[in-house]
Design a protein around this motif. Structure first.
Motif: not given
Length: 198
Positions: A27-33, A40-47
């Motif tokens: 969990y800690r090492a994983t980034t939403v980016r 292949g999507v914009n990181v803003a979609l996660i939020s």
């Protein structure tokens, strides 16, 4: 209509990619980016879809529990159907996603919030499993079914890990018919016959 389907497909792809990242990297090492880049999507979609990394992690955990198939709290599936689904899950487990989802369930993240989500998810799953066997939070006499449900869950997860990570035979090649007898008997002692001695 198409936009809704595309959004649903993107959500599913993000959860699938996140499960892989969380299970293999932690969990800690994983980034939403990184997760967004995998899809292949914009990181803003996660939020937008999940609110935060924690929200995405919770969605991953919920998907895993849904795949285990015990029904929901309002309408639990009968114990015989649950037993068949658990056996089916063990048999179908040698696939690309399954070992990872189990790592997600079992691997401690070192992050207090993520571990709290994992604990709540496992507790929710075992409560649903126990409910299929007759457990009720309002009935103290049914309390032992929670422990029995956890033993059943541990048995299932252990057998899946044995089949997928070691290839030990004959367990790794066992079919539904091979496992229905012995595994079904274990699950029935634990869940369908609470008066039996496990």
């Amino acid at each position: 209509m198409r936009g809704g389907r595309d959004a649903d497909a993107t959500r599913r792809a993000l959860v699938r990619a996140a499960r892989r990242r969380f299970a293999t990297g932690g969990y800690r090492a994983t980034t939403v980016r990184r997760i967004a880049a995998d899809v292949g999507v914009n990181v803003a979609l996660i939020s937008r879809y999940f609110g935060s990394k924690e929200g995405l992690f919770e969605a991953c955990m919920n998907r895993t529990v849904d795949e285990l198939g015990t029904g929901d709290r309002a309408r639990p599936v009968g114990v015989d159907a649950v037993i068949d689904r658990l056996i089916g899950h063990v048999v179908e487990s040698p696939n690309a996603d399954d070992p990872l989802q189990l790592l997600l369930l079992l691997r401690s993240s070192g992050d207090e919030n993520a571990d709290s989500i994992r604990r709540r998810t496992l507790e929710s799953f075992t409560e649903r499993l126990a409910a299929s066997a007759g457990w009720s939070a309002d009935d103290p006499s049914s309390a032992p079914l929670l422990l029995r449900a956890q033993v059943a869950m541990a048995t299932m997860l252990g057998l899946v890990m044995l089949r997928t990570s070691t290839g030990v035979q004959p367990a790794a090649a066992a079919t539904f018919e091979d496992l229905a007898g012995p595994l079904g008997q274990v699950f029935r002692v634990l869940l369908a016959d609470p008066d039996a001695t496990p």
